[in-house]
Enzyme design. Structure first.
Site, mmCIF file in Angstrom:
data_model
loop_
_atom_site.group_PDB
_atom_site.id
_atom_site.type_symbol
_atom_site.label_atom_id
_atom_site.label_comp_id
_atom_site.label_asym_id
_atom_site.label_seq_id
_atom_site.Cartn_x
_atom_site.Cartn_y
_atom_site.Cartn_z
ATOM 1 N N ALA A 1 0.676 -1.281 0.132
ATOM 2 C CA ALA A 1 -0.010 -0.085 0.083
ATOM 3 C C ALA A 1 0.709 1.142 -0.090
ATOM 4 O O ALA A 1 0.365 2.311 -0.516
ATOM 5 C CB ALA A 1 -0.993 0.089 1.237
ATOM 6 N N GLY B 1 -16.526 -14.471 -2.941
ATOM 7 C CA GLY B 1 -15.498 -14.488 -1.709
ATOM 8 C C GLY B 1 -14.158 -14.124 -2.039
ATOM 9 O O GLY B 1 -13.795 -12.765 -2.436
ATOM 10 N N ILE C 1 -12.076 -14.559 -4.675
ATOM 11 C CA ILE C 1 -11.743 -14.497 -5.968
ATOM 12 C C ILE C 1 -11.847 -12.940 -6.486
ATOM 13 O O ILE C 1 -13.003 -12.422 -6.192
ATOM 14 C CB ILE C 1 -12.778 -15.137 -6.970
ATOM 15 C CG1 ILE C 1 -13.044 -16.582 -6.460
ATOM 16 C CG2 ILE C 1 -12.297 -15.245 -8.328
ATOM 17 C CD1 ILE C 1 -13.863 -17.487 -7.145
ATOM 18 N N LYS D 1 -25.001 -11.501 -6.189
ATOM 19 C CA LYS D 1 -23.764 -11.452 -6.872
ATOM 20 C C LYS D 1 -23.989 -11.408 -8.458
ATOM 21 O O LYS D 1 -23.217 -10.560 -9.148
ATOM 22 C CB LYS D 1 -23.037 -12.618 -6.503
ATOM 23 C CG LYS D 1 -22.868 -12.534 -4.938
ATOM 24 C CD LYS D 1 -22.460 -13.973 -4.497
ATOM 25 C CE LYS D 1 -21.993 -13.924 -2.828
ATOM 26 N NZ LYS D 1 -21.872 -15.356 -2.432
#
Ligand code: NAP
Ligand code: HSE
Length: 421
Positions: free
Chosen positions: A31, A127, A129, A198
């Protein structure tokens, strides 16, 4: 340093807090800044969460905290989550959520509210992926022809255990709940609603299509019987709960239902809590994304990826486009969806019954591809008739089921599972 607040320190929230501490070095390296959880919110302050962060039972303690840069919404539910996320955006805080129910109902309002404020939701679909990232960025050169996948970890875990081990439905659902896979109300999982949320998110990114769960065909796994499982095995099919989005001319069909698919297909081999999504793009062709579809750590992995992207300044437009996508695409009415079908019915074991059933099919212009008869172990003097029906429209098969259930020789409900070749 970037400070975050977590609304909901449950299965996913606790994993996010723990991984941010345990993997702090690698996350900071990626980050470019240290990421610290300043506080979290739960309903029940007396429960041990296994993480050492300051907790409150008032979501406003996170939303109103001027030191918090990013709000992570992991509470679930629609209305309260929407109110809180909206408030966070109004205060110019970036938002990360895993809440697909929230997005299924409010993604376009949230996109509008967010504007240039980062709003990320990788964990909402499949989830761990990175399917949202793949569709928003990796496949941005493509018109998307179709998306097809296993999008609910709980159902795939249950179906795998029921089919391969003969596990009891209620016992295996309880196991999925104990493992942290299921929604707070598991009827969202087994009823197909979670997968529909989803699918709607993916359809928004792929097609810019604005539809609600109520608009699309949704069926769950509750009515699958041992006869269906045995039939699928005999005919070399696997049964999977699939979410399907397909472009048909200038329409898009969207549907979620248990589906018989050939055992040799790639999706048929995706078992347990694993999910897989196949995306067909006009330039790239067929692509497939595979990984754990539920569970605290896998989902937290996706949540933290979003946080890292925000800290790096990599967030991009919420739904992946700055101008409207393909114009003129609309939702195909569910009655017009075409499929092959498997039908199961318990009938009197006497002469003339098969003729009565096939006459009805013929009257509705329904063509039989294969047929099988088995003893009905639950009913004396009855047999189960099992049919595979050639491709026809959804409204025709629904009418056939209504007419079949009116026949005196048929007992109980007619079972139906769609077949994708
Ligand atoms: P969970 O274990 O039930 O956690 C929810 C947390 O939110 C709990 O800590 C709960 O507090 C807190 N909470 C709920 N309502 C609240 C309120 N009004 N005020 C304060 N705190 C509140 O759920 P989860 O499995 O972590 O899922 C969280 C979100 O991630 C959901 O949107 C879910 O759909 C999504 N998701 C979950 C997974 C998964 O595998 N579990 C995967 C992908 C996405 P208490 O603990 O005190 O009740
Ligand atoms: N309940 C969901 C599932 C969690 O089982 O797939 C992941 O979205």
């Amino acid at each position: 340093m970037v400070k975050i607040g977590i609304l909901g320190v449950g299965t996913v929230g606790a994993s996010v807090a723990r991984i941010l501490q345990e993997n702090a070095d690698i996350i900071e390296a990626r980050a470019g800044k240290k990421i610290v959880v300043k506080s979290g919110v739960v309903k029940d302050l007396s429960k041990d969460r296994g993480v050492s962060i300051k907790l409150s039972d008032d979501p406003n303690d996170v939303i109103d905290d001027p030191e918090i840069d990013i709000v992570i919404e992991l509470m679930g539910g629609v209305d309260e989550a929407y109110t809180l996320v909206k408030k966070a955006l109004e205060q110019k805080k970036a938002v990360v959520t895993a809440n697909k129910a929230l997005l299924a109902y409010h993604r376009y309002e949230l996109q509008e509210l967010a504007g240039d404020i980062p709003f990320m939701y990788e964990a909402s679909t499949a989830g761990g992926i990175p399917i949202i990232g793949a569709l928003r960025s990796g496949l941005s050169a493509n018109h998307i022809n179709a998306i097809q996948g296993i999008m609910n970890g709980t159902c795939n875990y249950m179906l795998t255990k029921m089919i391969h081990e003969g596990a009891d439905y209620q016992e295996i659902l309880k196991e999925a709940q104990d493992l942290g896979y299921a929604e707070a109300d598991p009827t969202f999982d087994v009823g197909g609603f979670d997968a529909s949320h989803k699918l709607l998110i993916l359809a928004s990114i792929a097609y810019g299509l604005d539809a609600k769960p109520e608009d699309i065909l949704i069926e769950g796994i509750e009515n699958i019987t041992p006869t269906d499982v045995a039939f699928a095995k005999d005919f070399e099919y696997a049964i999977k709960l699939l979410g399907i989005a397909k472009k048909v001319g200038n329409k898009v069909e969207l549907r979620v239902h248990p589906t018989m698919i050939p055992q040799e297909s790639m999706l048929a081999k995706v078992d347990g809590v694993m999910n897989a999504v196949m995306v067909n793009g006009d330039c790239v062709g067929e692509t497939m994304y595979y990984g754990p579809g539920a569970g605290g750590n896998a989902t937290a992995s996706a949540v933290i990826a979003d946080i890292v992207d925000i800290v790096r300044g990599n967030s991009g437009p919420m739904l992946g486009y700055k101008k409207p996508l393909e114009s003129g695409l609309t939702l195909l009415p569910k009655e017009e969806i075409r499929s092959h079908y498997y039908l199961r019915m318990s009938v009197d074991d006497k002469k003339g019954v098969l003729a009565e059933v096939t006459r009805l099919f013929s009257e509705l212009d329904i063509s039989i591809e294969a047929m099988m008869q088995k003893p009905d172990i639950d009913k004396d003097a009855c047999v189960e008739l099992l049919f595979v029906i050639h491709e026809c429209e959804e409204k025709t098969i629904q009418q056939a089921i209504v007419e079949l259930e009116k026949l005196d020789v048929i007992h109980g409900k007619v079972g139906m599972i769609r077949i994708e070749q």
